[in-house]
Design an enzyme around this catalytic site. Structure first.
Site, PDB file in Angstrom:
ATOM      1  N   LYS A 176       0.892  -1.171   0.000  1.00 57.96           N
ATOM      2  CA  LYS A 176       0.000   0.000   0.000  1.00 57.96           C
ATOM      3  C   LYS A 176       0.926   1.215   0.000  1.00 57.96           C
ATOM      4  CE  LYS A 176      -1.814   2.960   2.004  1.00 57.96           C
ATOM      5  NZ  LYS A 176      -1.501   4.355   1.618  1.00 57.96           N
ATOM      6  N   GLU A 252      10.056   1.581  10.557  1.00 61.66           N
ATOM      7  CA  GLU A 252      11.068   2.639  10.436  1.00 61.66           C
ATOM      8  C   GLU A 252      10.289   3.944  10.553  1.00 61.66           C
ATOM      9  OE1 GLU A 252      14.598   1.207   7.731  1.00 61.66           O
ATOM     10  OE2 GLU A 252      12.706   0.867   6.730  1.00 61.66           O
ATOM     11  N   CYS A 286      13.858  11.122   6.586  1.00 63.69           N
ATOM     12  CA  CYS A 286      13.759  10.788   8.017  1.00 63.69           C
ATOM     13  C   CYS A 286      15.093  11.002   8.722  1.00 63.69           C
ATOM     14  CB  CYS A 286      13.302   9.359   8.177  1.00 63.69           C
ATOM     15  SG  CYS A 286      14.358   8.207   7.279  1.00 63.69           S
ATOM     16  N   GLU A 388       9.356  16.646  15.203  1.00 61.62           N
ATOM     17  CA  GLU A 388       9.801  16.499  13.817  1.00 61.62           C
ATOM     18  C   GLU A 388       8.976  17.425  12.917  1.00 61.62           C
ATOM     19  OE1 GLU A 388       8.570  12.974  11.556  1.00 61.62           O
ATOM     20  OE2 GLU A 388      10.625  12.768  10.839  1.00 61.62           O
TER      21      GLU A 388
HETATM   22  P1  NAD Z   1       2.493   8.538   7.355  1.00 65.93           P
HETATM   23  O1  NAD Z   1       2.716   7.764   8.600  1.00 65.93           O
HETATM   24  O2  NAD Z   1       1.470   9.621   7.369  1.00 65.93           O
HETATM   25  O3  NAD Z   1       2.068   7.578   6.165  1.00 65.93           O
HETATM   26  C1  NAD Z   1       2.864   6.490   5.747  1.00 65.93           C
HETATM   27  C2  NAD Z   1       1.997   5.433   5.120  1.00 65.93           C
HETATM   28  O4  NAD Z   1       1.126   4.895   6.111  1.00 65.93           O
HETATM   29  C3  NAD Z   1       1.097   5.935   3.999  1.00 65.93           C
HETATM   30  O5  NAD Z   1       1.055   4.945   2.999  1.00 65.93           O
HETATM   31  C4  NAD Z   1      -0.255   6.066   4.676  1.00 65.93           C
HETATM   32  O6  NAD Z   1      -1.359   5.960   3.809  1.00 65.93           O
HETATM   33  C5  NAD Z   1      -0.210   4.900   5.659  1.00 65.93           C
HETATM   34  N1  NAD Z   1      -1.074   5.032   6.840  1.00 65.93           N
HETATM   35  C6  NAD Z   1      -1.403   6.162   7.509  1.00 65.93           C
HETATM   36  N2  NAD Z   1      -2.182   5.852   8.574  1.00 65.93           N
HETATM   37  C7  NAD Z   1      -2.334   4.499   8.577  1.00 65.93           C
HETATM   38  C8  NAD Z   1      -3.014   3.575   9.414  1.00 65.93           C
HETATM   39  N3  NAD Z   1      -3.701   3.980  10.482  1.00 65.93           N
HETATM   40  N4  NAD Z   1      -2.954   2.269   9.120  1.00 65.93           N
HETATM   41  C9  NAD Z   1      -2.247   1.839   8.045  1.00 65.93           C
HETATM   42  N5  NAD Z   1      -1.597   2.659   7.207  1.00 65.93           N
HETATM   43  C10 NAD Z   1      -1.620   3.972   7.473  1.00 65.93           C
HETATM   44  O7  NAD Z   1       3.907   9.091   6.922  1.00 65.93           O
HETATM   45  P2  NAD Z   1       4.237  10.060   5.704  1.00 65.93           P
HETATM   46  O8  NAD Z   1       3.723  11.425   6.022  1.00 65.93           O
HETATM   47  O9  NAD Z   1       3.842   9.395   4.436  1.00 65.93           O
HETATM   48  O10 NAD Z   1       5.839  10.065   5.747  1.00 65.93           O
HETATM   49  C11 NAD Z   1       6.605  10.940   6.520  1.00 65.93           C
HETATM   50  C12 NAD Z   1       7.045  10.267   7.812  1.00 65.93           C
HETATM   51  O11 NAD Z   1       7.764   9.079   7.518  1.00 65.93           O
HETATM   52  C13 NAD Z   1       8.025  11.121   8.640  1.00 65.93           C
HETATM   53  O12 NAD Z   1       7.680  11.012   9.997  1.00 65.93           O
HETATM   54  C14 NAD Z   1       9.374  10.463   8.382  1.00 65.93           C
HETATM   55  O13 NAD Z   1      10.336  10.674   9.387  1.00 65.93           O
HETATM   56  C15 NAD Z   1       8.979   9.025   8.269  1.00 65.93           C
HETATM   57  N6  NAD Z   1       9.987   8.264   7.536  1.00 65.93           N
HETATM   58  C16 NAD Z   1      10.783   7.394   8.200  1.00 65.93           C
HETATM   59  C17 NAD Z   1      11.770   6.679   7.521  1.00 65.93           C
HETATM   60  C18 NAD Z   1      12.688   5.713   8.227  1.00 65.93           C
HETATM   61  O14 NAD Z   1      13.343   4.916   7.547  1.00 65.93           O
HETATM   62  N7  NAD Z   1      12.785   5.751   9.543  1.00 65.93           N
HETATM   63  C19 NAD Z   1      11.935   6.871   6.153  1.00 65.93           C
HETATM   64  C20 NAD Z   1      11.111   7.773   5.510  1.00 65.93           C
HETATM   65  C21 NAD Z   1      10.124   8.457   6.197  1.00 65.93           C
END
Ligand code: NAD
Length: 444
Positions: A176, A252, A286, A388
Site C-alpha cells: 500500500k 522505520e 527521516c 519532527e
Molecule cells: P504517514 O505515517 O502519514 O504515512 C505512511 C503510510 O502509512 C502511507 O502509505 C499512509 O497511507 C499509511 N497510513 C497512515 N495511517 C495508517 C493507518 N492507520 N494504518 C495503516 N496505514 C496507514 O507518513 P508520511 O507522512 O507518508 O511520511 C513521513 C514520515 O515518515 C516522517 O515522519 C518520516 O520521518 C517518516 N519516515 C521514516 C523513515 C525511516 O526509515 N525511519 C523513512 C522515511 C520516512
C-alpha cells in the site's frame, strides 16, 4: 487523464472510487488513482497467499535470486520512466531521482538477491542432563504474506527496500504505497511482470491509511507480517491494529536528528555536509538533521556559513537540472511546515534565513514550496526543537562541552540518527557510541 490502478494477481484492476494524484510543483492533477475497497484488499491478500503455494513456493533460493536480478534489470530498462514518474509525484529534483531513488531501487533487488543466496544458518550444540549432546540449527522459511506500507518522501527507494528482502526470502507481498505518490509502485508491477515474477507475488492496493486500504491491510488475519515506514504516531496506530492478530511488525519511523559539530572539525566539510543533511529532498528525509549543536568557539562563523549555503540553494522546477530544492509534497504538508515556521517565531527564535514562501511569478506559485530556513535562539524545551517538522529547516544551538552536547542530542523522544563532526577520531567514536540512536555517522 491517466488512471493509476491496483495490481492484483498479475492484473491491473480499476475500482469503484478514485482520488487525485497532484504534482506538488504547480498543484496540477496528473492522474486519477483507484482506491482499493476492502474486497479488493482481500482479493490481493488471497492472491498473495495462493502464490505462496504456486511456482514461487517451489523455486529455490538460487532461482528467486535470478528473478530478482531480472527485476533490477527491468527497472534499469525503464529508468527514465521511473525517474519521470517519481519527479512528477514528489516534485523532487530530477538530478536526485536519477542519482539516488531509481538506482537505489534497482540496487535493493540486487543486494537482497545476493545476500539471501550467501546467508548461512546458525547452529549450536547443547548438552542434556544425561550427558548426551544435541545439535540445534536454525531453518529459515518464508513468513508468508507481508503487508508493506510506505511513505511519500522516497517512494520507490523505501518500497523496494521492503519488497526486495521480503521476496528474496520467499514471501509474497501486498503493498500500500503512499496516497501522495502512487505511480512508481504501479510501474514496478510492470517490471515484476517483465522479470517473470509469478502472478500474486507482488500486489499493489492504493488508498489512504485510516478507514481505507492501509488500515484494512494491517487488520487482515490473512496477512502474516507488516512492514511499515512512516510517522511514529502511524506506527503506534498500526501496532494497535495488528495486536488482535499478533503479527510481527517491522517499523522505520520519524526522527528529530541531532548533529554535533566540534570546533576542530574540517569547517568546510562540516558546513557542506550539514547543508546536505538539513536541506536534501527539501528536508523530507527521516535521517535529516533538524537540530545542529555547534561548539561555541565556531558558532557564529558556522551559522553564517550555513546561512550562505541555504541562500545559495536554487528552488526550481523539478525537471530543471540546476534545481537543488523542489516543493514539499502537498498543500497539507506545507501548512504543517509553515505552522512550525510561525511557531518558531512565537517561541522566540531568531530567523537566520528563510521562514516563509519563495516568490516565483509563475505556476510554481501554485505549488508547495517553502524557503530553506535556519533558526537560532530557541530553548531546548521549545516544540520546534522537540518535534519532527520534516521540512528544509534546522535550529542551531551552541554548546560548551562534550558532555553538554551529548546530553542535548540525546534529549529527544526519537532515536533514528545522529552525526558527529570532528577531526579527533577518538572523540568521534567516543561520542558516537553515546548517541541513543540507531545510526551515527562521523564526518559524513
Ligand atoms: P504517514 O505515517 O502519514 O504515512 C505512511 C503510510 O502509512 C502511507 O502509505 C499512509 O497511507 C499509511 N497510513 C497512515 N495511517 C495508517 C493507518 N492507520 N494504518 C495503516 N496505514 C496507514 O507518513 P508520511 O507522512 O507518508 O511520511 C513521513 C514520515 O515518515 C516522517 O515522519 C518520516 O520521518 C517518516 N519516515 C521514516 C523513515 C525511516 O526509515 N525511519 C523513512 C522515511 C520516512
Amino acid at each position: 487523464m491517466k488512471l493509476i490502478q491496483n495490481y492484483i494477481d498479475g492484473r491491473f484492476v480499476p475500482g469503484k472510487r478514485e482520488f487525485t494524484d497532484v504534482n506538488p510543483a504547480d498543484g496540477t492533477v496528473i492522474a486519477q488513482v483507484t482506491e482499493a475497497d476492502n474486497a479488493q484488499v482481500d482479493e490481493a491478500v488471497h492472491a498473495a497467499r495462493h502464490a505462496l503455494h504456486g511456482e514461487w513456493g517451489r523455486i529455490g533460493v538460487r532461482e528467486r535470486a535470478v528473478r530478482l536480478h531480472k527485476v533490477a534489470d527491468a527497472i534499469e530498462k525503464r529508468f527514465d520512466c521511473f525517474v519521470q514518474a517519481e519527479v512528477a509525484d514528489t516534485g523532487k529534483p530530477v538530478s536526485l531521482a536519477a542519482k539516488l531513488d531509481v538506482p537505489r531501487a534497482a540496487a535493493n533487488f540486487r543486494v537482497f538477491a545476493d545476500l539471501v543466496k550467501l546467508s548461512g544458518l546458525e547452529s549450536f550444540q547443547t548438552e542434556a542432563p544425561d550427558g548426551t549432546t544435541a545439535l540445534n540449527y536454525a531453518f529459515r522459511k518464508p513468513l508468508g504474506v507481508v503487508g508493506v506500507i510506505t511513505p511519500w518522501n522516497l517512494p520507490l527507494l523505501l518500497l523496494t527496500w521492503k519488497v526486495a528482502p521480503a521476496l528474496a526470502c520467499g514471501n509474497t507481498a501486498v503493498v500500500k504505497p503512499s496516497e501522495e505518490t502512487p505511480a512508481t509502485a504501479t510501474l514496478l508491477a510492470e517490471a515484476m511482470r517483465d522479470a517473470g515474477i509469478p502472478n500474486g507475488v507482488y500486489n499493489v492496493v492504493h488508498g489512504f491509511g485510516p478507514g481505507s486500504a492501509g488500515e484494512y491491510l494491517t487488520q487482515s488475519p490473512e496477512v502474516d507480517a507488516v512492514t511499515f515506514t512512516g510517522e511514529s504516531r502511524t506506527g503506534a496506530a498500526i501496532m494497535k491494529a495488528v495486536a488482535p492478530t499478533v503479527k510481527p511488525v517491522s517499523f522505520e519511523l520519524g526522527g528529530k536528528n541531532a548533529a554535533i559539530v566540534f570546533a576542530d572539525c574540517n569547517f568546510e566539510e562540516a558546513v557542506s555536509g550539514l547543508a546536505d543533511a538539513v536541506f536534501l529532498n527539501t528536508g523530507q528525509v527521516c535521517l535529516c538533521a533538524e537540530r545542529v549543536y555547534v561548539e561555541r568557539k565556531i558558532f557564529d562563523a558556522f551559522v553564517e556559513a550555513l546561512k550562505l549555503k541555504a541562500e545559495s540553494l536554487h528552488s526550481g522546477w523539478p525537471n530543471d537540472k540546476k534545481t537543488d530544492l523542489g516543493p514539499l509534497i502537498s498543500k497539507q504538508h506545507r501548512e504543517k511546515v509553515l505552522s512550525y515556521y510561525q511557531l518558531a517565531q512565537d517561541e522566540g527564535a531568531t530567523v537566520v534565513t528563510g521562514g516563509g514562501v519563495p516568490k516565483f511569478g509563475d505556476d510554481r506559485g501554485n505549488g508547495f514550496y517553502v524557503q530553506p530556513t535556519i533558526y537560532t535562539g530557541l530553548p531546548e524545551s521549545a516544540r520546534c526543537v522537540k518535534e519532527e517538522i520534516f521540512g528544509p529547516v534546522c535550529h542551531v544551538a551552541p554548546f560548551d562541552s562534550e558532555e553538554q552536547a551529548v546530553a542535548m542530542a540525546n534529549d529527544t523522544n526519537y532515536g533514528l540518527a545522529a552525526s558527529i563532526w570532528t577531526s579527533n577520531l577518538k572523540r568521534g567514536h567516543r561520542v558516537a557510541q553515546q548517541m541513543n540512536v540507531g545510526i551515527t555517522w562521523v564526518n559524513c
